[in-house]
Design an enzyme around this catalytic site. Structure first.
Site, short mmCIF file in Angstrom:
data_model
loop_
_atom_site.label_atom_id
_atom_site.label_comp_id
_atom_site.label_asym_id
_atom_site.label_seq_id
_atom_site.Cartn_x
_atom_site.Cartn_y
_atom_site.Cartn_z
N GLU A 1 23.25 -10.43 96.90
CA GLU A 1 24.45 -10.39 97.25
C GLU A 1 25.50 -11.51 97.01
OE1 GLU A 1 26.60 -8.52 101.27
OE2 GLU A 1 24.21 -8.86 101.18
N GLU B 1 25.52 -0.93 93.46
CA GLU B 1 25.02 -2.16 94.29
C GLU B 1 24.97 -3.47 93.50
OE1 GLU B 1 24.91 -2.12 97.43
OE2 GLU B 1 25.24 -0.01 97.72
#
Length: 231
Positions: free
Chosen positions: A101, A92
């Site tokens: 992100e 991730e």
């Protein structure tokens, strides 16, 4: 007197053995050692935003806040769970490089009336497992005693909170903990976290990347990764 002394000595020996065994089992840092952790983060480029953000001390503190994590089942179960968790973090964060992100968005689900989005706030992925969506920030914050619904940015600012959100998601929000410790295999954890998007050929590259990290860490821990690796 001699007999009494021998019995007392044997009792002390047994007690000492029990204490020794208890310290060898059920302790996350005996598996995920600082050497193991530093071996991962030492490879992080100086250009990465997460350089020096994810620390071993914060990870251990957060892990110890979830009593079942890495301490459930056999020794092999414990090692597989910790390997699986680190596989997700590495995947991730793209090798522990990112805190937030890359492709940011609001990630606001207006149907989540229990955890309505705060004005001007975005709930894109943050932290080791990239916590996303208002319906995850809200309950995670309630569990951890932090107002993450109104201040989601805390996850990208406080490394200890960041680790705790990841472990909350792993142990409380999803079925990952129970899946890996009950023998369902690593594939069941993929199904639990992102099954609708990645499983059954949805995104083979993503699945294979998770598996690659998992088998690598299992090898470092000296444990067979088990069966049912994919989904």
């Amino acid at each position: 007197m001699a007999i009494h002394f021998r019995i007392k000595t044997a009792s002390v020996f047994i007690l000492g053995l029990a204490l020794a065994l208890s310290t060898c089992r059920g302790d996350v840092q005996n598996i995920a050692t600082e050497y193991f952790f530093n071996g991962i983060v030492s490879r992080v480029s100086d250009t990465c935003e997460a350089k020096n953000f994810y620390t071993y001390r914060d990870f251990i503190t957060a892990a110890n806040a979830f009593s079942g994590f890495g301490t459930t089942g056999t020794s092999d179960d414990e090692k597989r769970e910790i390997a699986a968790f680190f596989a997700y973090v590495a995947h991730e964060t793209i090798g522990f490089c990112y805190i937030e992100e890359i492709q940011k968005g609001d990630y606001c689900d207006s149907n989540s009336t229990q955890y309505p989005c705060a004005p001007g706030k975005q709930y894109y992925g943050r932290g080791p497992i990239q916590l996303s969506w208002n319906f995850n920030y809200g309950p995670a914050g309630n569990y951890l005693g932090a107002d993450l619904l109104n201040h989601p940015e805390i996850v990208a600012q406080d490394a200890l909170i960041a680790w705790k959100t990841a472990l909350w998601y792993w142990n409380v929000r999803s079925d990952c903990h129970s899946a890996i410790t009950s023998g369902q295999g690593f594939g069941a954890t993929i199904q639990a976290i992102n099954g609708e998007i990645e499983c059954k050929g949805g995104n083979t590259d993503e699945v294979n990347d998770r598996i690659s990290y998992y088998t690598k860490y299992c090898s470092e821990f000296g444990v067979d990764p088990g069966s049912n690796l994919s989904c």
